[in-house]
Design a protein around this motif. Structure first.
Motif, mmCIF file in Angstrom:
data_model
loop_
_atom_site.group_PDB
_atom_site.id
_atom_site.type_symbol
_atom_site.label_atom_id
_atom_site.label_comp_id
_atom_site.label_asym_id
_atom_site.label_seq_id
_atom_site.Cartn_x
_atom_site.Cartn_y
_atom_site.Cartn_z
ATOM 1 N N SER A 245 0.840 -1.197 0.000
ATOM 2 C CA SER A 245 0.000 0.000 0.000
ATOM 3 C C SER A 245 0.869 1.239 0.000
ATOM 4 O O SER A 245 1.981 1.246 0.549
ATOM 5 C CB SER A 245 -0.936 0.018 1.208
ATOM 6 O OG SER A 245 -0.199 0.085 2.417
ATOM 7 N N GLY A 246 0.362 2.281 -0.623
ATOM 8 C CA GLY A 246 1.006 3.583 -0.595
ATOM 9 C C GLY A 246 -0.002 4.622 -0.175
ATOM 10 O O GLY A 246 -1.203 4.501 -0.457
ATOM 11 N N PHE A 247 0.457 5.646 0.533
ATOM 12 C CA PHE A 247 -0.470 6.675 0.999
ATOM 13 C C PHE A 247 0.135 8.059 0.854
ATOM 14 O O PHE A 247 1.362 8.229 0.814
ATOM 15 C CB PHE A 247 -0.866 6.435 2.459
ATOM 16 C CG PHE A 247 0.268 6.636 3.438
ATOM 17 C CD1 PHE A 247 0.499 7.872 4.029
ATOM 18 C CD2 PHE A 247 1.122 5.589 3.756
ATOM 19 C CE1 PHE A 247 1.544 8.059 4.920
ATOM 20 C CE2 PHE A 247 2.163 5.767 4.648
ATOM 21 C CZ PHE A 247 2.379 7.014 5.230
ATOM 22 N N TYR A 248 -0.755 9.020 0.764
ATOM 23 C CA TYR A 248 -0.368 10.427 0.736
ATOM 24 C C TYR A 248 -1.382 11.178 1.589
ATOM 25 O O TYR A 248 -2.594 11.115 1.337
ATOM 26 C CB TYR A 248 -0.367 10.974 -0.689
ATOM 27 C CG TYR A 248 -0.252 12.484 -0.763
ATOM 28 C CD1 TYR A 248 0.979 13.118 -0.592
ATOM 29 C CD2 TYR A 248 -1.380 13.269 -0.993
ATOM 30 C CE1 TYR A 248 1.078 14.502 -0.646
ATOM 31 C CE2 TYR A 248 -1.291 14.640 -1.052
ATOM 32 C CZ TYR A 248 -0.062 15.257 -0.883
ATOM 33 O OH TYR A 248 0.026 16.624 -0.928
ATOM 34 N N ASN A 249 -0.892 11.844 2.630
ATOM 35 C CA ASN A 249 -1.756 12.596 3.537
ATOM 36 C C ASN A 249 -1.417 14.078 3.460
ATOM 37 O O ASN A 249 -0.242 14.456 3.521
ATOM 38 C CB ASN A 249 -1.571 12.138 4.986
ATOM 39 C CG ASN A 249 -2.057 10.719 5.215
ATOM 40 O OD1 ASN A 249 -2.846 10.191 4.436
ATOM 41 N ND2 ASN A 249 -1.580 10.092 6.271
ATOM 42 N N LYS A 250 -2.433 14.893 3.341
ATOM 43 C CA LYS A 250 -2.247 16.338 3.358
ATOM 44 C C LYS A 250 -2.995 16.900 4.556
ATOM 45 O O LYS A 250 -4.210 16.721 4.690
ATOM 46 C CB LYS A 250 -2.773 16.971 2.069
ATOM 47 C CG LYS A 250 -2.505 18.470 1.982
ATOM 48 C CD LYS A 250 -2.930 19.016 0.623
ATOM 49 C CE LYS A 250 -2.594 20.502 0.508
ATOM 50 N NZ LYS A 250 -2.963 21.039 -0.832
ATOM 51 N N TYR A 251 -2.246 17.536 5.466
ATOM 52 C CA TYR A 251 -2.809 18.069 6.696
ATOM 53 C C TYR A 251 -3.004 19.580 6.565
ATOM 54 O O TYR A 251 -2.085 20.300 6.170
ATOM 55 C CB TYR A 251 -1.882 17.795 7.881
ATOM 56 C CG TYR A 251 -1.630 16.332 8.149
ATOM 57 C CD1 TYR A 251 -2.385 15.635 9.081
ATOM 58 C CD2 TYR A 251 -0.624 15.651 7.475
ATOM 59 C CE1 TYR A 251 -2.147 14.304 9.341
ATOM 60 C CE2 TYR A 251 -0.382 14.311 7.720
ATOM 61 C CZ TYR A 251 -1.139 13.630 8.655
ATOM 62 O OH TYR A 251 -0.901 12.300 8.910
#
Length: 916
Positions: free
Chosen positions: A726-732
């Protein structure tokens, strides 16, 4: 309560009219019963579970023929065809070949195989608990892919996923049988200190990443679910006993004990009870670093020495010896001088302890799937918590009481969580106020200055001493009468200070904070299965802050506020169940903030002729409300004063400070009265003051933190090999964190006059504010792992994790993200459940890259480390027992997971478990 009961009866009536009865038994390939197996009608949310002997009975309004799907943790999925009412079935399940066949509930609030989950999920079941090499199942979670554990203490490990780890990890939620296990006043989970006994755990599931769409504000960066055993399905008496020793350079070799017992009994098919008790005791990891982070290489000969695990030496002042003696400037000069501190080991004992008890009653009034449950949990423990300071948590108590109504289609749950800080105290203030009990700060610094001036001028001796020798003589003179650790005077003073809740004279913190929570869920799938699987739910929570002014600004009485929300989820399978669409949406409202909207959409596609591969993508928005401390804290932590950012909290924190002689002359008063609002409206940035160019700064009040999370993944089975990537990208956005500012005791920051004089005269104090990042913060990463069944029955697994954040620290030097995560991690396991008759083993390996640790206590680089755990086990069938011999960190290479904690050493143990 009457409303709850009537509502339950209404929901019950929707699905209990039965025309078809099916019964049977579920066993494994050895003929042993499989308790707790799920039997569900294919395409419907209608089913039941097997009892302790593997028996089941299913009543349904569905007319034959129809198919059943049978699933159980650790087994492959089974099926059976129902041709007529009254049919008796004999079903055999085979052991699961890969972890992807195991069943989870957390990802969609409904049972599904990990292979079918729309998002990443990690699972730790009964077989994993039995095979773990760690001293406890909770420690064993650190061997899961993408899961980090920071060790605060022997009894306090903090679980984290996807970055931004702290010991006060309020971005990660932990649920115990659906109850939030967060300590209400501390705002974080104390690991498993007051959680669940190992014998009671049926499964542990971890959802990495945001899950606000289903679980609300706290489900921001991950959730851990612990589910207990149902006494109808798991009966009898079970027990375990572990003994061994801990080993650490600082602490030596010390005994380690862990004992637990579980008793469960079903009196009939309507009433069952269970009870658990566990007790753990050992020597905590000693923290003994004497390094001065601000002055690398400095020791006690430095007059301003401030050791990392030395407390009381934070009290310092700039002594102008020339002005004090009326001498021309530059004669004997000035110096920053700190009081003599005490080692951490002088201020606390390292007795780590955890005592957990719980009692439950399960009632099935109509002997079907409808249950009424009461569960009470009480945990007490001793541990060490590192936040702004190092806190000795002593006799801490967390209680949870739950009343729940449920069946296969709904639950209605209400519970209360309350904490009592017991005899806990702040070790830094313990040292500061022990010092003040034998001599005030004013008198100590006066004695120091007079002695130093005399030594430099040769008063009385005619011999003028050099600076280093004069400082040593001055400290010796000022320390005359100092309480020496181990003496009766020191012990008496420490006892008095740690029993005093006023931080100007004591160190104890008082906390009786609690929250009340109600949540409900209804699954309409048994009514709407031809259209889609539909669930609705909601929750309400009320906080009651009660620290008597020692943590929060609640000196005039408890502070209360609430939050609530509701959600909807729809799932639909298409094209012969090769496509699974999941959509969720939730609205939440906190008393102090606007409504927040949290949607989630995921698509899972099954590929291959045997449906052994799938691709998944998901996007969701989440949020995190500021914690109780973010809003209402009012605490002098020694190095800084912490002031929460709730609008009506700014004027609650009022403190008086002594002014310097110069400040008193300028203002006409010997004291300054500072209100917490000044930290947000009348302050300088710390970085500008340190750079010698003070710049005024106004700090916005804290707002909810937001996240947009993207994830893509692949799961596949190739023979007996399972792959999960799995790969993820989070923008806070509005990332919540702290900034430290400098508040002048007079003048208005930026006035170019009085406020600058306040800085020059030392008339200022650091304040820590609670606010949001002025720019977005990004984090991204990859988790990849495989598990394989090798020839000969060996199990092999390995995983690699990469994570990174994007934040321009140089552009915002006062803002701290506390990312606290290594970029690279590697984990591996190798074992055999039965290498030869009744004998098994397991080995776990972990490597962590170096990383920067940021925390209010201290910052620094954590070196890369390698850990090897191992265990061998022997089963005694005649006694229904397992004997295990194992060790964690068996190579003895001590490591740190944070700056300022004790180094993690080794634990070696032998355990005996009966009726596991």
């Amino acid at each position: 309560m009457r409303t709850f009961f009537l509502f339950s009866m209404l929901l019950l009536g929707m699905g209990t009219y039965a025309q078809t009865v099916v019964s049977g038994t579920v066993t494994d390939t050895n003929g042993e019963p499989v308790p707790g197996a799920n039997i569900v009608i294919v395409g419907k949310a209608i089913g039941t579970t097997t009892d302790f002997d593997g028996n089941f009975s299913l009543e349904t309004s569905e007319m034959p023929p129809f198919d059943l799907r049978i699933t159980s943790i650790g087994y492959t999925e089974g099926s059976a065809r129902v041709e007529s009412s009254g049919q008796t079935l004999a079903i055999t399940l085979s052991e699961a070949q890969t972890f992807l066949d195991e069943v989870v509930i957390s990802a969609s609030r409904t049972p599904e195989r990990i292979f079918e989950s729309p998002v990443s999920v990690e699972r730790f079941g009964l077989q994993d608990i039995a095979a773990t090499t760690a001293p406890s199942f909770y420690d064993g979670l650190q061997n899961l892919k993408g899961v980090d554990i920071n060790t605060n203490s022997l009894t306090f490990q903090s679980v984290n996923t996807r970055g931004f780890a702290t010991f006060a990890n309020n971005r990660f939620m932990q649920l115990v049988d659906g109850m939030d296990n967060t300590a209400p006043g501390l705002n974080f989970v104390l690991g498993n200190l007051v959680g669940m006994s190992e014998l009671e755990v049926q499964s542990v599931e971890i959802l990495p990443g945001a899950s606000s769409a289903l679980y609300g504000a706290g489900a921001f960066n991950g959730i851990l679910f612990m589910t207990s055993k149902n006494p109808f399905d798991y009966q009898g008496i079970s027990a375990y006993f572990k003994t061994g020793f801990t080993q650490q350079d600082a602490a030596g070799t010390n005994p380690y004990y862990d004992f637990g017992i579980r008793a469960a009994h079903a009196f009939n098919d309507k009433l069952a009870v269970k009870a658990n008790f566990s007790y753990l005791q050992g020597e905590d990891w000693h923290a003994n670093s004497t390094v001065d982070l601000a002055r690398p290489g400095a020791d006690r000969t430095d007059p301003a020495y401030d050791g990392l695990n030395v407390y009381g030496d934070e009290v310092s002042t700039l002594l102008n010896f020339d002005a004090a003696a009326g001498l021309p400037s530059g004669t004997v000069g000035t110096a920053l001088v700190s009081r003599t501190g005490y080692q951490e080991a002088d201020l606390l004992n390292y007795n780590a302890q955890s005592v957990k008890t719980d009692f439950s009653v399960y009632y099935r009034p109509w002997a079907n799937d409808f249950e009424i449950i009461y569960n009470g949990r009480v945990g007490r423990g001793n541990t060490i918590y590192q936040g702004a300071n190092r806190y000795a948590i002593r006799d801490f108590i967390l209680q949870q009481h739950r009343l729940e109504f449920r069946n296969d289609n709904f639950f209605l749950r209400g519970y209360i969580t309350s904490e009592n800080a017991g005899n806990s105290y702040d070790t830094r203030f313990a040292a500061i106020n022990v010092n003040r009990r034998w001599k005030s700060d004013t008198q100590w610094f006066t004695d120091y200055a007079e002695t130093y001036i005399g030594a430099r001028l040769g008063v009385g001796t005619g011999v003028q001493l050099d600076e280093e020798t004069a400082h040593a003589v001055a400290r010796q003179a000022a320390d005359q009468g100092r309480f020496v650790p181990g003496t009766r005077e020191f012990d008496r003073a420490l006892a008095q200070v740690t029993a005093d809740g006023d931080l100007t004279t004591g160190a104890k913190f008082i906390d009786n904070t609690k929250f009340r929570h109600v949540d409900a869920n209804y699954n309409f799938t048994h009514l709407t299965s031809e259209i889609a699987e539909i669930q609705i739910g909601g929750s309400f929570r009320e906080y009651v802050l009660n620290s008597s002014g020692t943590i929060f600004t609640d000196t005039d009485g408890p502070i209360s506020y609430n939050e609530y929300g509701a959600y909807l989820q729809v799932q639909k399978k298409l094209l012969d169940e090769r496509i699974k669409l999941t959509g969720s949406v939730r609205y939440d409202k906190n008393q102090f903030f606007d409504w927040f909207f949290s949607p989630r959409l995921s698509i899972l596609t099954v590929l291959g002729p045997e449906k052994n591969h799938n691709l998944r993508v998901s996007v969701q928005q989440g949020f995190r409300n500021p914690t109780t401390q973010d809003l209402f804290i009012g605490l002098n932590a020694g190095r800084a004063i912490l002031v929460g950012a709730a609008p009506d909290n700014l004027d609650r924190d009022v403190r008086n400070f002594d002014l310097s002689t110069s400040g008193a002359a300028l203002t006409g008063s010997s004291q300054a009265r500072i209100v917490g609002r000044a930290a947000y409206e009348n302050a300088f940035s710390l970085a500008s003051v340190n750079a010698g160019a003070p710049a005024a700064v106004e700090t916005p009040l804290v707002q909810p933190e937001e996240i947009t999370a993207y994830e893509a993944g692949y799961r596949g089975k190739v023979g007996k090999v399972a792959i999960d990537i799995s790969g993820f990208y989070n923008k806070y956005q509005n990332f919540i964190s702290n900034t430290t500012v400098v508040v002048p005791f007079y003048g208005q920051a930026g006035d170019g006059g009085l406020s600058l004089l306040a800085l020059q005269n030392g008339d200022f104090f650091p304040y820590q504010t609670y606010t949001n990042s002025p720019v977005d913060i990004e984090a991204y990463g990859v988790n990849a792992g495989f598990d394989a069944k090798l020839p000969g029955g060996f199990d092999l697994g390995a995983s690699y994790s990469y994570i990174e954040q994007e934040f321009d620290q140089a552009a915002f030097p006062d803002f701290r993200t506390n990312f606290n995560s290594p970029n690279h991690k590697v984990k591996a396991s190798f074992g055999h459940r039965e290498l030869f008759k009744n004998f098994g083993f397991n080995v776990n390996y972990r490597w962590s890259d170096s990383y920067l640790w940021q925390n209010t206590f201290a910052d620094g680089i954590i070196d890369a480390y390698t850990v090897l755990d191992a265990q061998v086990n022997y089963t005694i069938p005649s006694l229904d027992s397992i004997i295990k011999v194992g060790g964690s960190n068996i190579l003895g290479e001590e490591y740190f997971s944070a700056v300022g904690t004790g180094a993690v050493g080794s634990i070696f143990y032998v355990s005996w478990t009966v009726n596991p």
